[in-house]
Design a protein around this motif. Structure first.
Motif, mmCIF file in Angstrom:
data_model
loop_
_atom_site.group_PDB
_atom_site.id
_atom_site.type_symbol
_atom_site.label_atom_id
_atom_site.label_comp_id
_atom_site.label_asym_id
_atom_site.label_seq_id
_atom_site.Cartn_x
_atom_site.Cartn_y
_atom_site.Cartn_z
ATOM 1 N N ASN A 270 0.830 -1.206 0.000
ATOM 2 C CA ASN A 270 0.000 0.000 0.000
ATOM 3 C C ASN A 270 0.867 1.261 0.000
ATOM 4 N N ILE A 271 1.978 1.199 -0.702
ATOM 5 C CA ILE A 271 2.959 2.282 -0.645
ATOM 6 C C ILE A 271 2.392 3.603 -1.138
ATOM 7 N N LEU A 272 1.532 3.566 -2.156
ATOM 8 C CA LEU A 272 0.933 4.801 -2.666
ATOM 9 C C LEU A 272 0.104 5.488 -1.594
ATOM 10 N N PHE A 273 -0.748 4.708 -0.929
ATOM 11 C CA PHE A 273 -1.569 5.277 0.137
ATOM 12 C C PHE A 273 -0.709 5.752 1.297
ATOM 13 N N PHE B 195 1.931 12.679 3.869
ATOM 14 C CA PHE B 195 2.142 14.058 3.410
ATOM 15 C C PHE B 195 0.849 14.842 3.174
ATOM 16 N N VAL B 196 -0.304 14.172 3.258
ATOM 17 C CA VAL B 196 -1.585 14.858 3.059
ATOM 18 C C VAL B 196 -2.441 14.659 4.299
ATOM 19 N N GLU B 197 -3.082 15.720 4.745
ATOM 20 C CA GLU B 197 -3.917 15.638 5.941
ATOM 21 C C GLU B 197 -5.119 14.732 5.693
ATOM 22 N N LEU B 198 -5.363 13.824 6.631
ATOM 23 C CA LEU B 198 -6.476 12.887 6.505
ATOM 24 C C LEU B 198 -7.766 13.564 6.957
ATOM 25 N N THR B 199 -8.455 14.192 6.011
ATOM 26 C CA THR B 199 -9.710 14.879 6.284
ATOM 27 C C THR B 199 -10.715 14.519 5.194
ATOM 28 N N LEU B 200 -11.975 14.816 5.447
ATOM 29 C CA LEU B 200 -13.007 14.547 4.451
ATOM 30 C C LEU B 200 -12.843 15.414 3.208
ATOM 31 N N ASP B 201 -12.168 16.561 3.354
ATOM 32 C CA ASP B 201 -11.909 17.403 2.189
ATOM 33 C C ASP B 201 -10.989 16.707 1.191
ATOM 34 N N PHE C 256 -7.627 10.088 -1.073
ATOM 35 C CA PHE C 256 -7.386 8.872 -0.303
ATOM 36 C C PHE C 256 -8.162 7.688 -0.878
ATOM 37 N N TYR C 257 -9.333 7.964 -1.421
ATOM 38 C CA TYR C 257 -10.124 6.920 -2.065
ATOM 39 C C TYR C 257 -9.343 6.282 -3.214
ATOM 40 N N LEU C 258 -8.795 7.107 -4.092
ATOM 41 C CA LEU C 258 -8.037 6.603 -5.235
ATOM 42 C C LEU C 258 -6.779 5.867 -4.785
ATOM 43 N N ALA C 259 -6.103 6.409 -3.771
ATOM 44 C CA ALA C 259 -4.848 5.818 -3.312
ATOM 45 C C ALA C 259 -5.051 4.455 -2.665
ATOM 46 N N LEU C 260 -6.245 4.244 -2.087
ATOM 47 C CA LEU C 260 -6.488 2.996 -1.358
ATOM 48 C C LEU C 260 -7.263 1.970 -2.184
ATOM 49 N N LEU C 261 -7.572 2.282 -3.416
ATOM 50 C CA LEU C 261 -8.296 1.337 -4.267
ATOM 51 C C LEU C 261 -7.583 -0.011 -4.415
ATOM 52 N N LEU D 76 -13.133 -3.071 -3.779
ATOM 53 C CA LEU D 76 -13.584 -1.973 -4.633
ATOM 54 C C LEU D 76 -15.020 -1.581 -4.296
ATOM 55 N N LEU D 77 -15.866 -2.571 -4.134
ATOM 56 C CA LEU D 77 -17.262 -2.318 -3.809
ATOM 57 C C LEU D 77 -17.412 -1.762 -2.402
ATOM 58 N N LYS D 78 -16.745 -2.394 -1.448
ATOM 59 C CA LYS D 78 -16.874 -2.000 -0.044
ATOM 60 C C LYS D 78 -16.286 -0.620 0.210
ATOM 61 N N TRP D 79 -15.121 -0.353 -0.327
ATOM 62 C CA TRP D 79 -14.442 0.923 -0.129
ATOM 63 C C TRP D 79 -15.240 2.052 -0.766
ATOM 64 N N THR D 80 -15.831 1.793 -1.928
ATOM 65 C CA THR D 80 -16.661 2.797 -2.596
ATOM 66 C C THR D 80 -17.881 3.140 -1.743
ATOM 67 N N ILE D 81 -18.514 2.114 -1.172
ATOM 68 C CA ILE D 81 -19.679 2.344 -0.308
ATOM 69 C C ILE D 81 -19.278 3.160 0.918
ATOM 70 N N LEU D 82 -18.158 2.821 1.528
ATOM 71 C CA LEU D 82 -17.688 3.545 2.714
ATOM 72 C C LEU D 82 -17.415 5.017 2.402
ATOM 73 N N VAL D 83 -16.781 5.278 1.267
ATOM 74 C CA VAL D 83 -16.472 6.659 0.890
ATOM 75 C C VAL D 83 -17.751 7.441 0.614
#
Length: 233
Positions: free
Chosen positions: A34-37, A43-49, A54-59, A103-110
């Protein structure tokens, strides 16, 4: 007698060092997968903004989660693993189903997280409902990955079995939830990177909690297969 006494003292330490090695190495491989994520996480703040980034990085994380759960499951059953061989072998073995489910679960969570942000600003009365749905989705997730690493199951059936297991094994559900909450506490009070080095330990406890549910599921599946054979006969 002296030699036996010395071995009795050394053995617990040896076992403890082995487990530390297993946890550390599987954590490292999980981070590499998971090196990309991880880079974005640092280096990026973990916020809803920033949720879409983060969605793309964790796919691609599905196979890594599957490999981590499978490796820790083997450690629970057999008391030892070969971290490098086992992690990457399970990564390859569970690549397709791990990817499809994640992919399905992470999309639903986001989507739920985005809904939570929207309702918080505009329709606050719905916020508790969205929050409950997120918790339910996480509880299903904590059953689904252990199940898909132990049984051959289709995605549709995986959802049904995970939902069913949450209610049937409610004690295990609470223990899994407490493990997840513990990760949240660590993330909140310790440096954020610390949580990455706790993933294998948390996964180990979840798989340890799953011993009884797995026994019941294996027995139920065995009985179902036997009934089908009897019907065909």
């Amino acid at each position: 007698m002296g030699g036996e006494w010395k071995w009795g003292i050394d053995r617990p330490l040896y076992v403890a060092l082995q487990y530390i090695y297993y946890f550390l190495m599987t954590n490292i491989y999980f981070m590499l997968a998971n090196i990309l994520f991880l880079v974005i996480f640092l280096f990026v703040e973990l916020t809803l903004d920033n949720i879409l980034l983060f969605y793309l990085a964790l796919l691609p994380a599905g196979p890594a989660f599957a490999a981590l759960f499978a490796s820790m499951g083997k450690l629970v059953r057999e008391k030892e693993i070969s971290p490098t061989k086992d992690f990457w072998s399970y990564y390859k073995k569970n690549f397709m189903i791990g990817t499809k489910y994640w992919l399905l679960k992470w999309t639903i969570l986001v989507i739920l997280l985005l809904d939570l942000r929207y309702t918080g600003f505009n329709i606050q009365v719905l916020t508790p409902i969205i929050f409950i749905l997120i918790i339910v989705a996480l509880l299903i997730l904590l059953y689904a990955f252990p199940i898909l690493t132990r049984f051959e199951v289709k995605i549709k059936n995986l959802w049904l079995v995970a939902i069913y297991a949450n209610f049937k094994f409610f004690k295990t559900t609470l223990l899994n939830l407490s493990t997840f909450v513990s990760l949240g506490v660590i993330y909140y009070f310790a440096p954020s990177i610390t949580i990455w080095f706790c993933m294998s330990i948390a996964t180990f406890f979840i798989m340890f909690n799953m011993r009884k549910p797995f026994e019941v599921m294996e027995l139920e599946m065995s009985n179902e297969n036997k009934e089908r054979k009897d019907e065909k006969a």
